[in-house]
Design a protein around this motif. Structure first.
Motif, PDB file in Angstrom:
ATOM      1  N   LEU A 194       1.091  -1.145  -0.048  1.00  0.00           N
ATOM      2  CA  LEU A 194       0.018   0.229   0.036  1.00  0.00           C
ATOM      3  C   LEU A 194       0.791   1.342  -0.149  1.00  0.00           C
ATOM      4  N   VAL A 195       0.350   2.470  -0.817  1.00  0.00           N
ATOM      5  CA  VAL A 195       1.215   3.613  -0.677  1.00  0.00           C
ATOM      6  C   VAL A 195       0.980   4.116   0.496  1.00  0.00           C
ATOM      7  N   ASP A 196      -0.324   4.173   1.040  1.00  0.00           N
ATOM      8  CA  ASP A 196      -0.680   4.870   2.265  1.00  0.00           C
ATOM      9  C   ASP A 196      -1.065   3.767   3.208  1.00  0.00           C
ATOM     10  N   GLU A 197      -0.335   3.313   3.959  1.00  0.00           N
ATOM     11  CA  GLU A 197      -0.689   2.126   5.127  1.00  0.00           C
ATOM     12  C   GLU A 197      -1.470   2.713   5.987  1.00  0.00           C
ATOM     13  N   ASP A 198      -0.896   3.986   6.573  1.00  0.00           N
ATOM     14  CA  ASP A 198      -1.406   4.588   7.764  1.00  0.00           C
ATOM     15  C   ASP A 198      -2.978   4.750   7.723  1.00  0.00           C
ATOM     16  N   THR A 199      -3.716   4.884   6.550  1.00  0.00           N
ATOM     17  CA  THR A 199      -5.024   5.073   6.680  1.00  0.00           C
ATOM     18  C   THR A 199      -5.620   3.606   7.016  1.00  0.00           C
ATOM     19  N   ALA A 200      -5.163   2.669   6.331  1.00  0.00           N
ATOM     20  CA  ALA A 200      -5.706   1.151   6.740  1.00  0.00           C
ATOM     21  C   ALA A 200      -5.579   0.990   8.091  1.00  0.00           C
ATOM     22  N   LYS A 201      -4.236   1.322   8.677  1.00  0.00           N
ATOM     23  CA  LYS A 201      -3.965   0.882  10.092  1.00  0.00           C
ATOM     24  C   LYS A 201      -4.956   1.755  11.050  1.00  0.00           C
ATOM     25  N   ASP A 202      -5.069   3.110  10.701  1.00  0.00           N
ATOM     26  CA  ASP A 202      -6.031   4.024  11.739  1.00  0.00           C
ATOM     27  C   ASP A 202      -7.457   3.108  11.622  1.00  0.00           C
ATOM     28  N   ALA A 203      -7.914   2.681  10.507  1.00  0.00           N
ATOM     29  CA  ALA A 203      -9.234   1.939  10.417  1.00  0.00           C
ATOM     30  C   ALA A 203      -9.318   0.543  11.349  1.00  0.00           C
ATOM     31  N   ALA A 204      -8.002   0.149  11.201  1.00  0.00           N
ATOM     32  CA  ALA A 204      -7.867  -1.236  12.072  1.00  0.00           C
ATOM     33  C   ALA A 204      -7.763  -0.832  13.633  1.00  0.00           C
ATOM     34  N   ARG A 205      -7.217   0.246  13.794  1.00  0.00           N
ATOM     35  CA  ARG A 205      -6.943   0.662  15.284  1.00  0.00           C
ATOM     36  C   ARG A 205      -8.464   1.084  15.883  1.00  0.00           C
ATOM     37  N   GLN A 206      -9.323   1.701  15.079  1.00  0.00           N
ATOM     38  CA  GLN A 206     -10.727   2.029  15.296  1.00  0.00           C
ATOM     39  C   GLN A 206     -11.498   0.808  15.646  1.00  0.00           C
ATOM     40  N   GLY A 261      -5.281  -9.663  -5.431  1.00  0.00           N
ATOM     41  CA  GLY A 261      -5.757  -9.910  -4.053  1.00  0.00           C
ATOM     42  C   GLY A 261      -6.296  -8.841  -3.067  1.00  0.00           C
ATOM     43  N   GLU A 262      -5.978  -9.194  -2.066  1.00  0.00           N
ATOM     44  CA  GLU A 262      -6.306  -8.056  -0.775  1.00  0.00           C
ATOM     45  C   GLU A 262      -5.143  -8.166   0.481  1.00  0.00           C
ATOM     46  N   ILE A 263      -4.936  -7.288   1.039  1.00  0.00           N
ATOM     47  CA  ILE A 263      -4.138  -6.949   1.980  1.00  0.00           C
ATOM     48  C   ILE A 263      -4.912  -6.904   3.387  1.00  0.00           C
ATOM     49  N   THR A 264      -4.357  -7.877   4.212  1.00  0.00           N
ATOM     50  CA  THR A 264      -4.788  -7.733   5.587  1.00  0.00           C
ATOM     51  C   THR A 264      -4.078  -6.806   6.424  1.00  0.00           C
ATOM     52  N   VAL A 265      -4.661  -5.749   7.040  1.00  0.00           N
ATOM     53  CA  VAL A 265      -3.994  -4.987   8.012  1.00  0.00           C
ATOM     54  C   VAL A 265      -4.511  -4.740   9.181  1.00  0.00           C
ATOM     55  N   SER A 266      -3.717  -5.009  10.389  1.00  0.00           N
ATOM     56  CA  SER A 266      -4.551  -5.279  11.700  1.00  0.00           C
ATOM     57  C   SER A 266      -3.781  -4.473  12.712  1.00  0.00           C
ATOM     58  N   ALA A 267      -4.386  -4.101  13.761  1.00  0.00           N
ATOM     59  CA  ALA A 267      -3.944  -3.437  15.059  1.00  0.00           C
ATOM     60  C   ALA A 267      -4.464  -4.335  16.172  1.00  0.00           C
ATOM     61  N   THR A 268      -3.670  -4.327  17.288  1.00  0.00           N
ATOM     62  CA  THR A 268      -3.864  -4.978  18.614  1.00  0.00           C
ATOM     63  C   THR A 268      -3.764  -3.948  19.608  1.00  0.00           C
ATOM     64  N   LEU A 269      -4.715  -4.042  20.714  1.00  0.00           N
ATOM     65  CA  LEU A 269      -4.793  -3.115  22.046  1.00  0.00           C
ATOM     66  C   LEU A 269      -4.812  -4.004  22.886  1.00  0.00           C
ATOM     67  N   ARG A 270      -4.420  -3.593  24.234  1.00  0.00           N
ATOM     68  CA  ARG A 270      -4.458  -4.006  25.336  1.00  0.00           C
ATOM     69  C   ARG A 270      -5.093  -3.054  26.319  1.00  0.00           C
TER      70      ARG A 270
END
Length: 247
Positions: free
Chosen positions: A158-170, A230-239
């Motif tokens: 992804l050119v802009d991975e941060d946008t997808a990462k923020d969506a995963a964080r939400q 195909g598609e890329i899976t972007v994830s975020a993990t919180l504790r």
């Protein structure tokens, strides 16, 4: 021991013990409460591809192998530029010179014979970033036609991975509150204030790769290379830790 010495010894021991007591955790330490670990994921279509291609040349001497390799690599660079790839998106990613060893045949001599060098293999590779995925397949064909005889794969990103990462964080944050509320309700307590948030180190985004494993390429020809990103899976993990309150 005199009474004075005993008193001094007791005072010294008390002074040493005092800091340890002061550092003991209180009743509201962050580790106490409802501890939740959640993960948010989003799947997005990649918008760039990275291709690795190279040249393998052989010669009786190191100089001969390199002499064959250098002009062949220049042809690959020309093919990349002709495909409209910017200079900043192509780089040399591998330079290797490997001796080719042969084991002497067995003889009646009791002493083992050391292997000998009977030639050299020169390997150079290019890493090319393609910012228009529709050009990936034609570029692979062009590299093969220009003489590339080794490819190690195609990787999507992804050119802009941060946008997808923020969506995963939400998603991870929404799941944290919902799960804490679910546990509290079923266990007869109430979710209190949020004590801590820690973003855990998640795995790198899953970047699907093409089926081109490292191999010597056949001569160019046949049907054009088809590329399915195909598609890329972007994830975020919180504790998260939530205080517990009585109902």
């Amino acid at each position: 021991m005199s009474k004075t010495k005993k008193a001094l010894l007791i005072a010294a021991l008390a002074a040493l013990a005092a800091p340890v007591q002061a550092q003991s955790p209180g009743p509201l330490a962050p580790a106490e409460g409802i501890v939740i670990r959640t993960e948010g994921e989003v799947r997005v279509k990649p918008d760039l591809a990275t291709i690795q291609a190279g040249i393998v040349s052989e010669g009786k001497t190191a100089a001969e192998a390199l002499a064959k390799n250098t002009p062949a690599l220049a042809k690959l660079v020309e093919a990349v530029k002709a495909a409209g790839i910017a200079g900043g998106d192509v780089r040399t990613s591998q330079v290797m010179l490997i001796p080719r060893m042969t084991q002497p045949s067995a003889s009646s001599s009791p002493q083992p014979r050391a292997p000998k060098i009977d030639g050299y293999e020169a390997r150079t590779g290019l890493t090319v970033v393609v910012r228009d995925i529709t050009k990936a397949g034609p570029l692979i064909d062009a590299l093969a036609a220009a003489g590339a005889n080794e490819m190690s794969g195609i990787m999507f990103g992804l050119v802009d991975e941060d946008t997808a990462k923020d969506a995963a964080r939400q998603k991870a944050a929404e799941a944290a509150r919902a799960r804490a509320s679910l546990y509290a309700e079923k266990l007869g307590v109430k979710v209190g204030e949020l004590v801590s948030i820690v973003e855990a180190e998640a795995e790198a985004p899953s970047r699907p790769m093409g089926e081109m494993r490292a191999y010597r390429m056949a001569a160019a020809g046949g049907a054009p290379m088809a590329v399915e990103p195909g598609e890329i899976t972007v994830s975020a993990t919180l504790r998260t830790v939530w205080r517990i309150e009585k109902q």
